[in-house]
Design a protein around this motif. Sequence first.
Motif, mmCIF file in Angstrom:
data_model
loop_
_atom_site.group_PDB
_atom_site.id
_atom_site.type_symbol
_atom_site.label_atom_id
_atom_site.label_comp_id
_atom_site.label_asym_id
_atom_site.label_seq_id
_atom_site.Cartn_x
_atom_site.Cartn_y
_atom_site.Cartn_z
ATOM 1 N N ASP A 141 0.846 -1.188 0.000
ATOM 2 C CA ASP A 141 0.000 0.000 0.000
ATOM 3 C C ASP A 141 0.893 1.253 0.000
ATOM 4 O O ASP A 141 1.810 1.363 0.818
ATOM 5 C CB ASP A 141 -0.887 -0.029 1.244
ATOM 6 C CG ASP A 141 -1.683 1.242 1.388
ATOM 7 O OD1 ASP A 141 -2.434 1.572 0.448
ATOM 8 O OD2 ASP A 141 -1.541 1.918 2.424
ATOM 9 N N THR A 144 0.705 3.519 3.531
ATOM 10 C CA THR A 144 1.119 2.970 4.832
ATOM 11 C C THR A 144 2.320 2.032 4.754
ATOM 12 O O THR A 144 2.943 1.748 5.772
ATOM 13 C CB THR A 144 -0.037 2.163 5.457
ATOM 14 O OG1 THR A 144 -0.327 1.056 4.591
ATOM 15 C CG2 THR A 144 -1.287 3.020 5.612
ATOM 16 N N ASN A 148 -1.140 -4.449 0.613
ATOM 17 C CA ASN A 148 -2.379 -3.849 0.091
ATOM 18 C C ASN A 148 -3.469 -4.916 -0.074
ATOM 19 O O ASN A 148 -3.267 -6.101 0.205
ATOM 20 C CB ASN A 148 -2.116 -3.095 -1.216
ATOM 21 C CG ASN A 148 -1.590 -4.003 -2.313
ATOM 22 O OD1 ASN A 148 -1.716 -5.218 -2.237
ATOM 23 N ND2 ASN A 148 -0.991 -3.401 -3.330
ATOM 24 N N ARG A 149 -4.609 -4.475 -0.555
ATOM 25 C CA ARG A 149 -5.745 -5.380 -0.671
ATOM 26 C C ARG A 149 -5.485 -6.514 -1.672
ATOM 27 O O ARG A 149 -5.880 -7.659 -1.465
ATOM 28 C CB ARG A 149 -6.980 -4.590 -1.106
ATOM 29 C CG ARG A 149 -8.191 -5.470 -1.246
ATOM 30 C CD ARG A 149 -9.416 -4.644 -1.484
ATOM 31 N NE ARG A 149 -10.597 -5.488 -1.498
ATOM 32 C CZ ARG A 149 -11.816 -5.052 -1.246
ATOM 33 N NH1 ARG A 149 -12.002 -3.787 -0.953
ATOM 34 N NH2 ARG A 149 -12.838 -5.869 -1.273
ATOM 35 N N ARG A 150 -4.803 -6.157 -2.765
ATOM 36 C CA ARG A 150 -4.488 -7.164 -3.782
ATOM 37 C C ARG A 150 -3.713 -8.312 -3.164
ATOM 38 O O ARG A 150 -4.017 -9.488 -3.357
ATOM 39 C CB ARG A 150 -3.674 -6.480 -4.891
ATOM 40 C CG ARG A 150 -3.210 -7.380 -6.007
ATOM 41 C CD ARG A 150 -2.533 -6.513 -7.080
ATOM 42 N NE ARG A 150 -1.833 -7.345 -8.030
ATOM 43 C CZ ARG A 150 -0.592 -7.775 -7.855
ATOM 44 N NH1 ARG A 150 0.085 -7.429 -6.770
ATOM 45 N NH2 ARG A 150 -0.024 -8.538 -8.762
ATOM 46 N N ARG A 151 -2.691 -7.916 -2.373
ATOM 47 C CA ARG A 151 -1.861 -8.919 -1.726
ATOM 48 C C ARG A 151 -2.668 -9.723 -0.698
ATOM 49 O O ARG A 151 -2.519 -10.935 -0.569
ATOM 50 C CB ARG A 151 -0.686 -8.200 -1.077
ATOM 51 C CG ARG A 151 0.029 -8.951 0.002
ATOM 52 C CD ARG A 151 0.939 -10.006 -0.563
ATOM 53 N NE ARG A 151 1.309 -10.916 0.503
ATOM 54 C CZ ARG A 151 2.515 -11.360 0.724
ATOM 55 N NH1 ARG A 151 3.471 -11.055 -0.080
ATOM 56 N NH2 ARG A 151 2.771 -12.145 1.736
ATOM 57 N N ALA A 215 -3.043 -6.003 6.393
ATOM 58 C CA ALA A 215 -3.131 -5.277 5.124
ATOM 59 C C ALA A 215 -4.044 -4.070 5.266
ATOM 60 O O ALA A 215 -4.965 -4.057 6.089
ATOM 61 C CB ALA A 215 -3.669 -6.199 4.031
ATOM 62 N N ARG A 216 -3.772 -3.039 4.448
ATOM 63 C CA ARG A 216 -4.747 -1.954 4.325
ATOM 64 C C ARG A 216 -5.757 -2.394 3.277
ATOM 65 O O ARG A 216 -5.397 -2.712 2.152
ATOM 66 C CB ARG A 216 -4.068 -0.663 3.889
ATOM 67 C CG ARG A 216 -5.058 0.500 3.841
ATOM 68 C CD ARG A 216 -4.337 1.807 3.640
ATOM 69 N NE ARG A 216 -5.274 2.922 3.545
ATOM 70 C CZ ARG A 216 -5.137 3.926 2.686
ATOM 71 N NH1 ARG A 216 -4.102 3.949 1.858
ATOM 72 N NH2 ARG A 216 -6.017 4.899 2.676
ATOM 73 N N TYR A 217 -7.012 -2.448 3.675
ATOM 74 C CA TYR A 217 -8.030 -3.035 2.807
ATOM 75 C C TYR A 217 -8.707 -1.981 1.956
ATOM 76 O O TYR A 217 -9.339 -2.289 0.944
ATOM 77 C CB TYR A 217 -9.049 -3.779 3.685
ATOM 78 C CG TYR A 217 -9.754 -4.895 2.971
ATOM 79 C CD1 TYR A 217 -9.041 -5.967 2.451
ATOM 80 C CD2 TYR A 217 -11.131 -4.868 2.804
ATOM 81 C CE1 TYR A 217 -9.676 -6.988 1.784
ATOM 82 C CE2 TYR A 217 -11.779 -5.892 2.133
ATOM 83 C CZ TYR A 217 -11.047 -6.949 1.624
ATOM 84 O OH TYR A 217 -11.677 -7.968 0.951
ATOM 85 N N GLY A 218 -8.564 -0.727 2.349
ATOM 86 C CA GLY A 218 -9.164 0.378 1.599
ATOM 87 C C GLY A 218 -9.452 1.494 2.572
ATOM 88 O O GLY A 218 -9.665 1.228 3.752
#
Length: 320
Positions: A141, A144, A148-151, A215-218
């Motif tokens: 991300d 941060t 990230n969300r993809r991962r 993870a940062r999801y959004g």
Amino acid sequence: MLKSVRNTPARILIVDDEPANIQVLAESLPGFDLRFATSATRALELAMEQAPDLILLDVVMPGMDGFDALRWLKAESRTQHIPVIFVTTMTEVEDEERGFAYGAVDYIQKPVSPAIVRARVRTHLELKRQRDLLEEHAALDGLTGIANRRRFDQELGRSWHAAQRSGLPLTLMLIDVDQFKRFNDYYGHSPGDECLRRVASALDHAFSRGEDLAARYGGEEFALLLAGADGASQAQRALAAVQALQIPHARSDSGLFVSISVGVVTTLAAPGTSADAAMSLADGLLYAAKNGGRDRAEVDNLITGERVTVQSLPSSELPS
Ligand SMILES: [Mg+2]
């Protein structure tokens, strides 16, 4: 935690049914971490277990040949990204074409020249290293620096399948920073970004066991993927990690500091269930936590059928 691209010597798996050929290739490649197999079936086992960076694969072998081994490697998600160089005495153009069609990255003809082996191996290892770096970068991300969300989605798919095979429990958490819009409106976007960075870092550090992933999801939403069935105590850990930051939030209805709401699902990934369904359930629990007054977790253990609310401890009771 994201695994970093290795700095150790590249690992090369050499596959040939004739040990003398393995010997010649090995002597051409000093300084590498070399592994050997004298059959295709053994090579596939080693490729799964040891994640080599490159495979040198003989074509003509008794039993499973190199073409079949390559097709198998390309069909398996854990091995499909490993570059494979065919090493063979066959000189027919059609055989080379067939090898490339199945996904080989290069072709070396026997008898091999050590200088050519080294040059081609170095070229393909460098290409793989750059691909790995790009992939690692694409998994982070930008704000941060955590996954990230993809991962997260990739890792969730992988872990779900692994859990189905192993029968071991998984815990998923969806986390939302409470009243973050109010925080941004009151303090401004730059402190808002800093708040997200600190929450991300706190979660990443609190959940850094081997397979755990934060993870940062959004937006202001984070997701955790954890091994094990202790959802309630892990939720307590997440609440405490953010609470300990003591980021002032003058417009919060749930306290003086930035807090989070959490939806937690513990499951066995049993047949008939799906990762998507588990995430939807976690999302519903997150909203229940918000509606229940925020700064808390709603935890549903699908294995025991137990459903509990976990509230953050008063600061005086936090483990120091
Ligand atoms: Mg052979």
